[in-house]
Every structure is written in C-alpha cells, then in structure tokens.
Design a protein around this motif. Structure first.
Motif, short mmCIF file in Angstrom:
data_model
loop_
_atom_site.label_atom_id
_atom_site.label_comp_id
_atom_site.label_asym_id
_atom_site.label_seq_id
_atom_site.Cartn_x
_atom_site.Cartn_y
_atom_site.Cartn_z
N MET A 108 0.38 -8.90 9.47
CA MET A 108 1.37 -8.97 8.39
C MET A 108 2.25 -7.72 8.39
SD MET A 108 0.57 -9.16 4.31
CE MET A 108 -0.82 -10.25 4.63
N LEU A 109 1.63 -6.56 8.52
CA LEU A 109 2.38 -5.30 8.52
C LEU A 109 3.30 -5.20 9.73
CD1 LEU A 109 -0.43 -2.85 7.36
CD2 LEU A 109 1.71 -3.27 6.14
N ASP A 110 2.80 -5.63 10.88
CA ASP A 110 3.59 -5.53 12.11
C ASP A 110 4.77 -6.50 12.12
OD1 ASP A 110 1.93 -3.58 13.09
OD2 ASP A 110 0.65 -4.97 14.22
N SER A 111 4.60 -7.65 11.47
CA SER A 111 5.63 -8.69 11.54
C SER A 111 6.65 -8.65 10.42
CB SER A 111 4.96 -10.07 11.55
OG SER A 111 4.22 -10.27 10.35
N THR A 112 6.43 -7.85 9.41
CA THR A 112 7.36 -7.79 8.28
C THR A 112 8.55 -6.92 8.62
OG1 THR A 112 5.55 -8.06 6.70
CG2 THR A 112 7.61 -7.19 5.84
N SER A 116 12.31 -4.11 1.77
CA SER A 116 11.77 -4.19 0.42
C SER A 116 10.41 -4.86 0.42
CB SER A 116 12.73 -4.95 -0.50
OG SER A 116 13.95 -4.25 -0.64
N GLU A 117 10.26 -5.88 1.22
CA GLU A 117 8.97 -6.57 1.31
C GLU A 117 7.91 -5.66 1.90
OE1 GLU A 117 7.03 -10.58 3.37
OE2 GLU A 117 9.22 -10.28 3.37
N LEU A 118 8.28 -4.89 2.92
CA LEU A 118 7.33 -3.98 3.56
C LEU A 118 6.88 -2.90 2.58
CD1 LEU A 118 5.85 -3.13 6.14
CD2 LEU A 118 7.89 -1.80 6.77
N VAL A 119 7.83 -2.37 1.81
CA VAL A 119 7.50 -1.34 0.82
C VAL A 119 6.48 -1.88 -0.18
CG1 VAL A 119 8.42 -0.04 -1.14
CG2 VAL A 119 9.66 -0.06 1.02
N ASN A 120 6.69 -3.09 -0.64
CA ASN A 120 5.79 -3.68 -1.63
C ASN A 120 4.42 -3.99 -1.05
OD1 ASN A 120 7.10 -4.36 -4.46
ND2 ASN A 120 8.72 -4.58 -2.93
N ILE A 121 4.36 -4.39 0.21
CA ILE A 121 3.06 -4.64 0.85
C ILE A 121 2.27 -3.35 0.97
CG2 ILE A 121 1.94 -5.30 3.02
CD1 ILE A 121 4.15 -7.37 3.42
N VAL A 122 2.93 -2.29 1.42
CA VAL A 122 2.25 -1.00 1.56
C VAL A 122 1.73 -0.51 0.21
CG1 VAL A 122 2.57 1.45 2.11
CG2 VAL A 122 3.48 -0.31 3.64
N ASP A 123 2.55 -0.63 -0.82
CA ASP A 123 2.14 -0.19 -2.15
C ASP A 123 0.95 -1.00 -2.65
OD1 ASP A 123 2.47 1.29 -4.64
OD2 ASP A 123 3.18 -0.61 -5.49
N THR A 124 0.98 -2.30 -2.42
CA THR A 124 -0.12 -3.17 -2.86
C THR A 124 -1.41 -2.82 -2.14
OG1 THR A 124 1.43 -4.97 -3.34
CG2 THR A 124 -0.89 -5.56 -3.09
N ILE A 125 -1.34 -2.62 -0.84
CA ILE A 125 -2.52 -2.23 -0.06
C ILE A 125 -3.12 -0.93 -0.59
CG2 ILE A 125 -3.26 -1.37 2.21
CD1 ILE A 125 -1.33 -3.40 3.46
N VAL A 135 -4.62 3.17 8.06
CA VAL A 135 -3.96 4.48 8.03
C VAL A 135 -2.83 4.55 9.04
CG1 VAL A 135 -4.30 6.95 8.41
CG2 VAL A 135 -6.05 5.63 7.19
N ASN A 136 -3.09 4.17 10.26
CA ASN A 136 -2.06 4.26 11.30
C ASN A 136 -0.91 3.29 11.04
OD1 ASN A 136 -3.53 6.23 12.68
ND2 ASN A 136 -4.65 4.70 13.88
N GLU A 137 -1.24 2.06 10.63
CA GLU A 137 -0.20 1.06 10.38
C GLU A 137 0.70 1.48 9.23
OE1 GLU A 137 -3.52 -0.81 12.55
OE2 GLU A 137 -3.42 0.43 10.74
N ILE A 138 0.11 2.03 8.17
CA ILE A 138 0.92 2.47 7.03
C ILE A 138 1.77 3.66 7.41
CG2 ILE A 138 0.76 3.58 4.76
CD1 ILE A 138 -1.60 1.74 4.14
N ASP A 139 1.21 4.57 8.20
CA ASP A 139 1.98 5.73 8.65
C ASP A 139 3.18 5.31 9.49
OD1 ASP A 139 1.89 8.74 8.68
OD2 ASP A 139 2.00 8.35 10.83
N ASP A 140 2.98 4.34 10.36
CA ASP A 140 4.09 3.84 11.18
C ASP A 140 5.15 3.18 10.31
OD1 ASP A 140 2.83 4.72 13.45
OD2 ASP A 140 1.99 2.76 13.98
N ALA A 141 4.71 2.39 9.33
CA ALA A 141 5.65 1.70 8.46
C ALA A 141 6.48 2.69 7.65
CB ALA A 141 4.90 0.75 7.53
#
Length: 594
Positions: A108-112, A116-125, A135-141
C-alpha cells in the motif's frame, strides 16, 4: 552563596512567617535527630524513622503524621503475579496473520502516489501504534514528501504534512502557514468552522521552534475555536479533539495514543480495514508480552522485600513498569523495559529515603556508601538501609549478566550517574537541614543536571541494542538540549503539580518553591510561569531532533518519550496510584476484539 532564610522574626519589612531574601554565609547544618544515634564501627547508625519538624513555616513543613498520606499502598498488590488473560486467538496464528497484513501495508505504501493520501496513511499507521513495523518505508515516504513541492491549499493536509515531517526530523518551514494569514496578520476567520483542519493545525503548532510566533498564534487560534465547537461535534472526532485539548498529539505517549485511536478509528467510515486489523492484532499480541513482563517483575520485586523492610517507601511496581512501557512499548525492547523497571524501582526507594525518612546523618552515610559502591560498606550503614543497599548494588552489577560483551561498558556509566544522583539528593537534604532555600538557578542544578544522566539517559539506554555505542552515550551524558529539555519538562511539571503533596511531607525546597520566593509569587502564579518554562523546554527539544542527528534517532526517541510521560495526570497518578489505575488497566488488561 545567595539564599533565602525562612521565618525571620526580626525582618522589619514582612515580619514573622514570611520568607526573606538575604545574603548569608552558609553555616554548619542544624541536624535534627529522629532518634538517638549509636556508634557502628566508629561511624553512625540510626533507627529508621521520620524527621521531626523543625519549622512552623507554611511552606516548609517537615515530616510528621501527614507522611502516611504519601505512602499509600499499591492498588495492584500481587494482582499480576497470578493474572491469566482470557482466551484469545492462538499466538502462532496471530503472528502468521500479522506477517501477511504487514506485507499488504508495505505494498500500500509503495503503490500510493497521491501525496495527500500518502500523508494520511503514514499518520494513521503512526497513530495506530504500528509504525515500528515500517520504519524504512515511512522514512522513504517522508523523504519524498520533503523533497517535492506541496501545493495543497487544504489546512488539514498542509498542517498534517508539516507535523509529520518535523516529527521525523525533517526541517519543514513554518512559512507554509502564511497562506492562511490575512493582511492584519491573523488566521483567516473562514477557517474557524473547519474542525478537522483546526485540529490538525493545533497539533502542528506544538512542533514549534524558539521564535516561531506563527505557530504560537496557530495554537491560540485553533484552541479557541475548538473549545467553542467541541460540544457540537460528533464522535469519534469529538473525542479526538477533547484528548488533544488536554494533551496535544506530539506530547502524547505513543502507546496510549494507539489505545485510544484504535477504538476511534474503528468508528470511522473512511477507515482502512487492513490497517485496523493489523493494529488490533499487533496491539493484542504485544499486550500479552507486557503482561508476561509484569508478572516477572511483580514476583521479582516481592522477593526483594523492600516494601516490607522500608515501610516508608512507595510500592509502585506497576507504575514504574508503565513508565518504562511509555518509553518503549515495542516487543524488541523487552529486555530494556525489564531492566529499566528494576532500576527505577530502586531509584524510587532511594528518592523516598532522602525525601521522606531521610535523617541527615543516615543519608550522608548512604551517599558515601553509594559513592564507594562496595558491599563492604554495608556494616557502616543504618541497619534499616543495609538490605536496600546490598540489593541495589547487586541488581545493578547483575545487569552485566544480561548484557552482551560489547554492551557491558554501560554499567560503569550507570553507576557513575547513580552516584551523581545520590549527591544531588544529598545536596537537597543539606539545604533542608540548614533551613536554607537556594536561588532558583542553584536549585535547578541538582534537580535537573543531577537527575538527567541516570533517569533520562543511562537507565533507559541500558538494555537497548547495539545502537547504543559508547560514543553516543558519552554525547548524551554531555547533556545536550534533547536531554536537558526532557529533564526540565519533568522537573517543572512535577514540582508544579505535586507542590502541595511535597509541602505536606516536608520535601523541601523544590524548584517551584525557590522560584516563588525569588520572584515573590503565589503558588498559582508560579505554576503559570512553570507552564511557560515547560513550553520553552519543548521548543528547545524540537530542533534538537532535526536531521542529521549526532546519535541514532532510536536513542533520541527515548528522551522524547520520557518528556511525554511527564504530563500532570501521570505524575500525580504515580504517587497517588488509584488515579492511575484506570489507564494502566486499559493498557494491559483490555485487548481489542478482532
């Protein structure tokens, strides 16, 4: 040395029962003996009783019958020693399912691609308490978010992006909020009905650096409108707003935020069911581990027998564990949590010994023994402190058996900072014995500098992994802003909220009391000033977390989480644990239905 002398009947300005600021030369302390002293190998020994009162001053009452209110018994007793969780899903099945769900979230993180959608996914996680898996996926995002232009004009998303970037150490500019300011320098009034946007702005404001007045104004603007509209909001948004008004998101303990947010997220129509399932299953699985640790610690502390042999000390096994849990709840920090809880439990006995039943001469012997850190010193201590001293040094020395060869160096630093802490406690007791109130700056040194190394740095880092290098530990022990800010937040908040309790048991003189005297303030006035000092310390900490950092972020997060623990309700609840019972019960005893 400048100091304050209390209850000077000769003062023509203020008269009896007032504190006067005077210049005086320190004299030998007037020792108040609780009971007759006897010799012990040419040193002194004393029976274990409270100090008797030596002043009638309204603020500096010393120990008397009221000390019983301080030593309230544990509200938990041996509950966790025998507690067995109710039937849940098999652990093996949950672990397997969590692995599958984690892969779905990574995809989900890689494909978004929508920002705005990515920001909200990271915040929700992050708010669901599962960010440690990504940790690595959020840092990359977030690296992508920091590097690209963000043209969104929506207050909620602009504020959210700003907050996430700063929380993760990216130096996002507060100029992004200028677009929401009118020609008079005020936030546009048409924003006043956007509850979600206001909440996002409000939480973003607490990532401010010193001098960022636009974020101070953002907090004031958002808070005022949120307070006026909160009763008309529907839940779960209403509950989120009420929680944030009490404790803004940046200052919330992550595990507590996860507990509340999982329940609220369940009610949202826009929820992502994959994230929700993962959060609930992970929460329940980690909760099982916490219960196992609590059982181990409850049994271990009962074996130490401190509550029986030193009846003046607070029995706070569960509360100390909660403190450690708040610093790191993640499974891979299990060793660190257990070691930190054991260390904090002995520090609590040490603290109560100096504060509550600390006779000057007995505490001087204890201080000297701790500074020598040798079991041979035991015979020269007051009888009632001998078992405590031996078990304390045996526990700390025994931590070496749980550390890898490359980690054992940490013990020497822990002992060194524990000795420094004992010195700071003794300095406080000397002021007490001399009937002397130091200036605010003098009082801060033992209260903050003397506590920081042991409580904020060495204790929490002791049981962590290879990321704690000796170089990193040495840098943190130089007390940079991230460490000092954390300790200041604890000290200012603790002294403000516990002033009445500390006055009642004769703990003196505290930092807030010195501040009151120096500035001629009432307690309520000083409390306002201390709240301002606390906010200034938060602003000092925030830029200290920016990239690049001198030590791994995992270490700085411990300092941040320590500061987060130092909210009024938690500090009050630590002493009066009945006020703490509900939140701890929810955290460790209530799993989510999956």
């Amino acid at each position: 040395m400048q100091s304050y002398m209390f209850n000077n009947p000769q003062c023509p300005k203020t008269g009896p029962s007032r504190l006067q600021y005077i210049l005086r030369v320190p004299r030998s302390p007037t020792i108040v003996h609780a009971k007759p002293w006897t010799s012990c190998h040419n040193k002194l020994s004393v029976s274990c009783t409270a100090r008797t009162s030596w002043t009638t001053d309204d603020h500096l009452n010393t120990i008397g019958p009221s000390s019983g209110d301080y030593v309230l018994p544990s509200v938990w007793g041996d509950y966790f020693a025998t507690y067995t969780p109710s039937d849940q899903e098999p652990k093996e099945w949950m672990e397997k399912r969590i692995i599958e769900l984690k892969e779905e979230v990574k995809t989900m993180l890689d494909s978004t691609t929508n920002i705005s959608e990515l920001v909200n996914i990271v915040d929700t996680i992050q708010r669901l308490g599962i960010s440690y898996h990504f940790v690595n996926e959020i840092d990359d995002a977030l690296s992508q978010l920091h590097d690209i232009k963000f043209d969104n004009e929506d207050l909620q998303n602009v504020s959210l992006r700003f907050r996430l970037l700063r929380q993760h150490g990216f130096n996002a500019s507060s100029d992004v909020f200028c677009k929401f300011i009118d020609s008079d320098g005020n936030f546009h009034e048409d924003l006043s009905k956007d509850a979600k946007g206001l909440l996002s702005l409000y939480n973003a404001g607490y990532l401010a650096f010193p001098g960022e007045t636009i974020l101070d104004e953002a907090i004031s603007f958002a808070r005022g409108h949120l307070q006026s509209m909160v009763n008309n909001l529907d839940s779960p948004l209403k509950r989120e707003v009420l929680r944030a008004l009490k404790t803004p998101l940046h200052r919330m303990v992550p595990r507590i935020e996860a507990m509340f947010f999982i329940e609220e997220y369940t009610e949202k129509e826009t929820r992502n069911d994959t994230l929700l399932k993962l959060a609930k299953m992970d929460y329940n699985l980690v909760q099982r581990l916490h219960l196992e640790e609590l059982k181990e610690l409850t049994l271990w502390w009962k074996e130490q027998g401190m509550s029986e042999s030193l009846t003046y000390t607070r029995d706070r096994v569960v509360e100390n564990y909660f403190w450690a849990l708040s610093e790191y709840f993640e499974p891979h920090y299990s060793r660190a949590r257990i070691m930190l809880t054991k260390y904090y439990l002995f520090l609590l006995v040490l603290d109560d010994t100096y504060d509550v039943y600390g006779n000057y001469d007995g505490c001087r012997l204890l201080t000297d023994a701790i500074k020598r850190w040798d079991e041979k010193e035991i015979d020269c201590l007051p009888v009632c402190l001998r078992s405590f001293y031996q078990k304390f040094i045996n526990t700390v020395n025994g931590f070496q058996d749980e550390l890898k060869p490359s980690e054992k160096y940490r013990i020497s630093y822990l002992i060194q900072e524990t000795q420094r802490l004992a010195d700071s406690y003794m300095q406080e007791l000397e002021w007490h014995a001399k009937r002397q109130v130091p200036t605010f700056q003098e009082r801060k040194k033992p209260a903050i500098d003397g506590n920081a190394g042991s409580i904020v740095v060495c204790g929490p880092l002791l049981g962590m992994g290879e990321e704690v290098t000796e170089e990193a530990l040495q840098w943190l022990l130089s007390l940079p802003d991230v460490v000092m800010g954390s300790m200041e937040i604890c000290r200012y908040t603790d002294d403000a909220v516990n002033y009445e309790r500390e006055k009642a048991v004769g703990q003196g003189p505290t930092t807030i009391f010195s501040y009151m005297v120096e500035h001629n303030l009432r307690k309520d006035e000083a409390a306002v000033e201390f709240e301002h000092l606390t906010n200034q310390s938060w602003k000092k900490m925030n830029p200290a977390l920016l990239r690049p950092t001198k030590v791994p972020r995992e270490l700085l997060d411990r300092m941040l989480n320590y500061a987060r623990m130092c909210t009024p309700e938690y500090l009050i609840g630590f002493t009066y644990s009945s006020k703490f019972k509900e939140i701890i019960g929810l955290l460790v005893l209530k799993p989510f239905s999956v």
